[in-house]
Motif scaffolding. Sequence first.
Motif, PDB file in Angstrom:
ATOM      1  N   ASP A   1      -2.001   8.356   2.737  1.00  0.00           N
ATOM      2  CA  ASP A   1      -1.857   8.129   4.178  1.00  0.00           C
ATOM      3  C   ASP A   1      -0.865   6.989   4.396  1.00  0.00           C
ATOM      4  O   ASP A   1      -1.104   6.037   5.135  1.00  0.00           O
TER       5      ASP A   1
ATOM      6  N   HIS B   1      -8.717   6.486   2.971  1.00  0.00           N
ATOM      7  CA  HIS B   1      -9.094   7.445   4.005  1.00  0.00           C
ATOM      8  C   HIS B   1     -10.112   6.925   5.018  1.00  0.00           C
ATOM      9  O   HIS B   1      -9.941   7.130   6.201  1.00  0.00           O
TER      10      HIS B   1
ATOM     11  N   ASN C   1      -4.250  12.926   3.539  1.00  0.00           N
ATOM     12  CA  ASN C   1      -4.169  14.049   4.470  1.00  0.00           C
ATOM     13  C   ASN C   1      -3.007  13.904   5.454  1.00  0.00           C
ATOM     14  O   ASN C   1      -2.346  14.880   5.795  1.00  0.00           O
TER      15      ASN C   1
ATOM     16  N   HIS D   1      -8.186   9.584  -2.385  1.00  0.00           N
ATOM     17  CA  HIS D   1      -8.113   9.618  -0.918  1.00  0.00           C
ATOM     18  C   HIS D   1      -9.253  10.450  -0.329  1.00  0.00           C
ATOM     19  O   HIS D   1      -9.126  11.021   0.754  1.00  0.00           O
TER      20      HIS D   1
ATOM     21  N   ASP E   1      -3.795   3.729   3.096  1.00  0.00           N
ATOM     22  CA  ASP E   1      -3.719   4.016   4.536  1.00  0.00           C
ATOM     23  C   ASP E   1      -2.769   3.066   5.274  1.00  0.00           C
ATOM     24  O   ASP E   1      -3.140   2.457   6.271  1.00  0.00           O
TER      25      ASP E   1
END
Lengths: 245, 305
Positions: free
Chosen positions: B87, B249, B119, B220, B42
């Motif tokens: 991410d 995530h 995502n 993730h 992330d």
Amino acid sequence: MKNIFFFLFLITVSSCTKHYVATEYKFKEERLNPNLPSDETIVKIIQPYKDSLDKEMNVVLAVSDTILTKSIPESDLGNLMCDLVLKKSKDYCNCQVDFTFLNNGGIRLPNFPKGNITLGKVVELMPFENLIDIMTVNGKTLDTLFNYMAAKGGWQISGARYKIKNEKAFDVFIQGQALDLNKNYTIAVSDYLAQGGDNCTMLSYLPKTILKKSLRDAIIDGLKEMNAKGEHIKSVIDGRVQKLD
Amino acid sequence: MKRKTFIQKSFTAGALLAASSFPYEAFAKGDMRKITILHTNDQHSRIEPFPMDGGKFQGLGGFAQRAVLLNEIRKQEKNVLLLDVGDIWQGTPYFNKYGGELEFKLMSEMKYDASTIGNHDFDVGLDGFVKQLPHASFPFLNCNYDFADTPMEGKIQTHKIFKYDDIKVGVFGIGIELQGLVPKESFGGVRYNDPIANANKMAKHLKYEQDCDLVICLSHIGYKYDEKKVSDMDLAYQSKNIDLILGGHTHTFFTKPEEFANADGAKVLVNQVGWAGIYLGRLDFYFEKKRKGILMPGTPQLISK
Ligand SMILES: [Zn+2]
């Protein structure tokens, strides 16, 4: 029927060949602290990107008197965002809008600093390109929505207030009036949520008017207006969302 | 000079687990191997450190700062594997303006070995992702998304095996349910399949058919949830043949890796290092050559009838 439990110590003899087996691990985290030097090669790659970006992003939009913080069920930062989106949505659509709301995942910074607020900071707060949808929604659907927001621990809101207990919403007031299940309301909502994003599915199949303005446009325009009037950003937690457990 | 003191300091501050049983002798004799796993998750386009503006994370993070650490570690360690858990994108104007190009370029420069897809890496659509791929010198790994008939078809690998002398490390990736999380027009025709079933299938392949000594899952799907939603915790309990789950995530800051007993009763580790490149996670694995299983008493297994 009675359950019988056994503890078995398994010894697996799976193969005769010798393998490497991880017998030990050590762990540490390297915190990237402010005193670390910068790698020159990386800095050189970043520089041209940074130079042209800074020119655009360092524009000051407004000034904040305090540091604002993201939190649930209600936050001064979330209130500011929703208040600006509600105000500007009405201007953009030239219509009455009863309330707006925002999922917590839609707030992408933990804090909004004190002092000068730059365009870059607003882009970090709301990096997504999501447009504002105006929707007419009946009270029953909104009841589902408020319960969903309550189950999520409290989403940010403006134009309405609600309380949360046992992951359910109650004492829901919209524009100062108790939610009427038989009435229609006009709401402003991110097209991400309107399309069922963050599993906010109760709105997905309802008709919507898409404004050609994003949530970020609303925040930027709202801040610019405040600044033009000589106002500073002042946002407080006023009890619009209360969690009672 | 400043660099050196930082490294040494953080080493003593770092958690040292089960240090008492560490077989220094075997290591000295050359019967042992060491692999250093470094990981981020992330990153959210946090190219520069958070500015010094009073915010929660002020001064922390930064790609150029991480590169210094990486160079130091690579000077000290022979077998380094650098991984990201997705991410990579979305969070600063660098992404809005340049569409992810700079993130991929910098990760390539830092010699990332592999990443999985989060995502938000779908935020500029499948064409947007494919457009930036030439800037990434490392592969993207995922085994539970079906990319058939999409622009990403053939551009994502399910797994990759890394060899360090006589040690084989198998790495694969899994991703989160996109429906309801990512706008449909962004993920297009990508189909989501059960992450746990696919992870177990992949891990079994890596451990038994490919003979990997260490199997790592880049996940993730998120560490854990209040609501009923598949997570790394579920994966850990239901997994077989995975040694390490590197997560993302949920932006969870672990203070140390969590240890779980998997479906076979064997140990599986889960770790995640928050977000925004505030931390670089590091796990040093030590391997001993032995007959598989013979010296390793199994963990107690609960059998119910
Ligand atoms: Zn994510």
